[in-house]
Design an enzyme around this catalytic site. Structure first.
Site, short mmCIF file in Angstrom:
data_model
loop_
_atom_site.label_atom_id
_atom_site.label_comp_id
_atom_site.label_asym_id
_atom_site.label_seq_id
_atom_site.Cartn_x
_atom_site.Cartn_y
_atom_site.Cartn_z
CE LYS A 223 61.08 57.95 16.10
NZ LYS A 223 61.46 56.55 15.86
NE ARG A 257 67.17 56.81 19.65
CZ ARG A 257 66.86 57.97 19.09
NH1 ARG A 257 65.60 58.35 18.98
NH2 ARG A 257 67.82 58.77 18.64
C1 PT1 Z 1 64.41 54.66 16.73
C2 PT1 Z 1 65.15 55.82 16.33
C3 PT1 Z 1 66.57 55.71 16.38
N1 PT1 Z 1 64.57 56.97 15.91
C4 PT1 Z 1 66.41 53.50 17.16
N2 PT1 Z 1 67.17 54.55 16.79
C5 PT1 Z 1 65.33 57.99 15.51
N3 PT1 Z 1 67.01 52.34 17.57
C6 PT1 Z 1 66.74 57.89 15.55
C7 PT1 Z 1 58.83 61.10 12.75
O1 PT1 Z 1 57.98 60.35 12.28
O2 PT1 Z 1 63.08 54.65 16.71
N4 PT1 Z 1 65.04 53.55 17.13
N5 PT1 Z 1 67.33 56.76 15.99
C8 PT1 Z 1 64.68 59.26 15.01
N6 PT1 Z 1 63.99 59.00 13.79
C9 PT1 Z 1 62.75 59.55 13.47
C10 PT1 Z 1 61.85 58.83 12.70
C11 PT1 Z 1 62.38 60.78 13.98
C12 PT1 Z 1 60.57 59.33 12.46
C13 PT1 Z 1 61.13 61.30 13.73
C14 PT1 Z 1 60.20 60.57 12.98
O3 PT1 Z 1 58.58 62.27 13.08
#
Ligand code: PT1
Length: 277
Positions: A223, A257
């Site tokens: 992230k 994850r």
């Molecule tokens: C997570 C999650 C998810 N993250 C769960 N499911 C993502 N339970 C998708 C960035 O800041 O943390 N928990 N499903 C992906 N989401 C992101 C959010 C991807 C922020 C990238 C960022 O770069």
């Protein structure tokens, strides 16, 4: 009794932290978008995730990264269901589907999913009922706002208290809908309507999210938070991501994850051995 999670007919032991491997079936994911649109490649990657030591595989048909736009239930089903149907008879891993839509929850459960991973924490109309009927475990995640705009100006008086209060409310809603505590895992939602400072505060105080008495899932892998701390682009965040997963596990997360399964599994083995003393 040590922590565990009931998933359909199965029980996931959480005596030591485990890995959930990410498999994005989207054309636009932030770190591996479009790579697994080919069904054979997606199946091969899923089996590789299991072989590398993941206890769970998270299948996602809708991108929820910052800025992402929603997709229809039909499109999500088209992306996720064929793989789920082929994968189910071939793996013993817990199969998770990253979705918020009641139609997708129902179809995924019918195709053998064990866990519904919902970044909206079952707030969509009909989602609580669909999840309750499914018998699946549920991951309830905190998000401020919605993916398209959540990073515009995240604001909290006390991020840990507010995230914890929200998750507590969602646990109450689940109980009322007939989802027992033993099927619930909680997630503070790193990067979902949070600044770097908010994310770091949550990581530091992750044990307080555990206070609901339910296991915690943490998703930090690749992230922007890792990018901000290391100065690395999304494809070069392996080391920072492994460090973050390890810290999350030390601070109480049971499920990590991640995209880089093999590296994280190794790191967690070292942590588990050291913790056993
Ligand atoms: C997570 C999650 C998810 N993250 C769960 N499911 C993502 N339970 C998708 C960035 O800041 O943390 N928990 N499903 C992906 N989401 C992101 C959010 C991807 C922020 C990238 C960022 O770069």
């Amino acid at each position: 009794m040590s922590a565990q999670l009931r998933c359909g007919e199965r029980t996931l032991a959480l005596d030591s932290p485990v890995v959930m491997g990410v498999l994005n079936l989207t054309p636009d994911s932030f770190s591996d978008g479009g790579r697994y649109l080919d069904p054979d490649q997606a199946l091969a990657r899923a089996l590789q995730i299991e072989a590398e030591g993941a206890a769970l595989i998270d299948l996602g048909g809708e991108s929820t990264r910052p800025g992402a736009a929603p997709v229809s239930a039909a499109e999500e089903l088209r992306r996720v269901l064929p793989l789920l149907e082929r994968l189910r008879p071939r793996t013993r891993a817990i199969l998770s589907v990253d979705t918020s839509k009641p139609e997708v929850i129902r179809a995924a459960a019918a195709a053998g999913a064990d866990l519904i991973n919902d970044v909206y924490a079952l707030r969509a109309p009909g989602a609580l009922e669909a999840a309750a009927e499914s018998g699946c475990a549920v991951c309830l995640m905190h998000m401020q706002g919605e993916p398209r705009t959540m990073q515009h100006a995240p604001h909290y008086e006390d991020v840990v208290r507010e995230v914890r209060a929200f998750l507590g409310e969602r646990v109450t809603a689940c109980r009322a809908a007939g989802i027992p505590d033993e099927r619930i895992v909680l997630d503070p939602g790193f990067g979902f309507g949070k600044t770097l400072e908010h994310n770091l505060t949550l990581l530091r105080h992750l044990h307080r999210v555990r206070a609901e008495g339910r296991p915690v899932l943490a998703g930090l892998s690749r992230k922007s938070m890792i990018g901000a701390l290391t100065g690395k682009a999304a494809g070069e965040r392996l080391h920072g991501s492994v460090a973050a997963a390890l810290i999350a596990a030390q601070n109480g997360a049971e499920i990590l994850r991640v995209h880089d399964v093999a590296a994280t599994v190794d790191a967690l083995k070292v942590l588990a051995a050291a913790a056993r003393g």
